[in-house]
Design a protein around this motif. Structure first.
Motif, PDB file in Angstrom:
ATOM      1  N   LEU A  71       1.022  -1.159   0.110  1.00 30.03           N
ATOM      2  CA  LEU A  71       0.148  -0.011  -0.142  1.00 30.03           C
ATOM      3  C   LEU A  71       0.889   1.075   0.085  1.00 30.03           C
TER       4      LEU A  71
ATOM      5  N   LEU B  16       1.588   4.666   0.860  1.00 27.51           N
ATOM      6  CA  LEU B  16       0.881   5.391   2.078  1.00 27.51           C
ATOM      7  C   LEU B  16       0.594   6.819   1.629  1.00 27.51           C
TER       8      LEU B  16
ATOM      9  N   VAL C 140      -3.274   7.022   1.654  1.00 25.96           N
ATOM     10  CA  VAL C 140      -3.816   6.792   2.857  1.00 25.96           C
ATOM     11  C   VAL C 140      -4.530   8.295   3.422  1.00 25.96           C
ATOM     12  N   THR C 141      -5.636   8.370   3.675  1.00 29.16           N
ATOM     13  CA  THR C 141      -6.400   9.356   3.935  1.00 29.16           C
ATOM     14  C   THR C 141      -6.612   9.531   5.570  1.00 29.16           C
ATOM     15  N   GLU C 142      -6.674   8.366   6.375  1.00 27.77           N
ATOM     16  CA  GLU C 142      -6.837   8.277   7.628  1.00 27.77           C
ATOM     17  C   GLU C 142      -6.301   7.097   8.338  1.00 27.77           C
ATOM     18  N   VAL C 143      -5.843   7.188   9.607  1.00 27.60           N
ATOM     19  CA  VAL C 143      -5.303   6.186  10.172  1.00 27.60           C
ATOM     20  C   VAL C 143      -5.974   5.965  11.516  1.00 27.60           C
TER      21      VAL C 143
ATOM     22  N   LEU D  11      -6.532   1.704   7.694  1.00 27.71           N
ATOM     23  CA  LEU D  11      -6.199   2.526   6.863  1.00 27.71           C
ATOM     24  C   LEU D  11      -7.037   3.183   5.825  1.00 27.71           C
TER      25      LEU D  11
ATOM     26  N   THR E 271      -8.475   4.478   2.419  1.00 29.34           N
ATOM     27  CA  THR E 271      -7.436   4.850   1.230  1.00 29.34           C
ATOM     28  C   THR E 271      -8.238   5.851   0.272  1.00 29.34           C
TER      29      THR E 271
ATOM     30  N   TYR F 228     -10.445   0.613   2.186  1.00 19.36           N
ATOM     31  CA  TYR F 228      -9.524   0.486   3.367  1.00 19.36           C
ATOM     32  C   TYR F 228      -8.780  -0.782   3.480  1.00 19.36           C
ATOM     33  N   TRP F 229      -7.668  -0.626   4.276  1.00 19.88           N
ATOM     34  CA  TRP F 229      -7.020  -1.707   4.848  1.00 19.88           C
ATOM     35  C   TRP F 229      -7.274  -1.936   6.211  1.00 19.88           C
TER      36      TRP F 229
ATOM     37  N   VAL G  40       2.677   4.947  10.780  1.00 24.81           N
ATOM     38  CA  VAL G  40       2.217   5.516   9.407  1.00 24.81           C
ATOM     39  C   VAL G  40       1.834   6.846   9.280  1.00 24.81           C
TER      40      VAL G  40
ATOM     41  N   LEU H 265       3.265   9.748   6.968  1.00 22.73           N
ATOM     42  CA  LEU H 265       2.303  10.703   6.285  1.00 22.73           C
ATOM     43  C   LEU H 265       2.812  12.092   6.484  1.00 22.73           C
TER      44      LEU H 265
END
Length: 160
Positions: free
Chosen positions: A80, A82, A85-88, A122, A124, A131-132, A146, A150
């Motif tokens: 993936l 990173l 990625v928009t949110e963790v 995560l 996306t 999401y993951w 992460v 980011l």
């Protein structure tokens, strides 16, 4: 060798010791049943085969890894970037169970093991994989790593 220096996070998702300890009586009980119907040495051969098969499965399950290297998260043979990625979010046991079960999105990528109760979510920007969900024994540490990657890629400092 250079590959190891670039890793910011690595977690090997090994099978718990309890699973190995439970495998012994299971193999002995299942294999012991053959003493009633087969002549020696076949029951011992079957017990050996069951033991080897069980060990092989547990060893294969123990090879699972989650790695954050540079701007990429690797889990289960998939990577993936990173940058998408928009949110963790580090999830607790109940939240993880919901996203693995009733609230799961079939398009999501889920990489976990049955013995991992917590995970990291995560989100996306990829419309095909929303999401993951990555199982982890250290979800807060994985999420923080992460977030730091980011923040570095966006040129901002992570919030402490």
């Amino acid at each position: 060798m250079h590959e190891y220096r670039d890793r910011q996070y690595q977690e090997t998702l090994r099978v718990p010791v309890a699973w190995w300890l439970l495998a012994v009586p299971v193999v002995l009980v299942l294999g012991g049943e053959f003493f009633e119907v087969l002549n020696s040495p076949w029951p011992l051969v079957i017990i050996g085969g069951l033991g080897a098969s069980c060990a092989a499965v547990l060893l294969l399950l123990s090879r699972a890894e989650v790695v954050v290297r540079d701007d990429t998260l690797s889990a289960g043979g998939k990577e993936l970037p990173l940058t998408v990625v928009t949110e963790v979010i580090a999830l607790d046991e109940r939240q993880s169970a919901r996203l693995r079960g009733p609230r799961a999105d079939p398009a999501a990528y889920v990489y976990s093991r049955p013995y991992l109760k917590q995970s990291v979510y995560l989100a996306t920007a990829d419309p095909h994989v929303p999401y993951w969900l990555i199982g982890s024994r250290r979800p807060a540490e994985l999420a923080a790593t992460v977030e730091a990657v980011l923040a570095k890629s966006r040129g901002t400092e992570p919030v402490a």
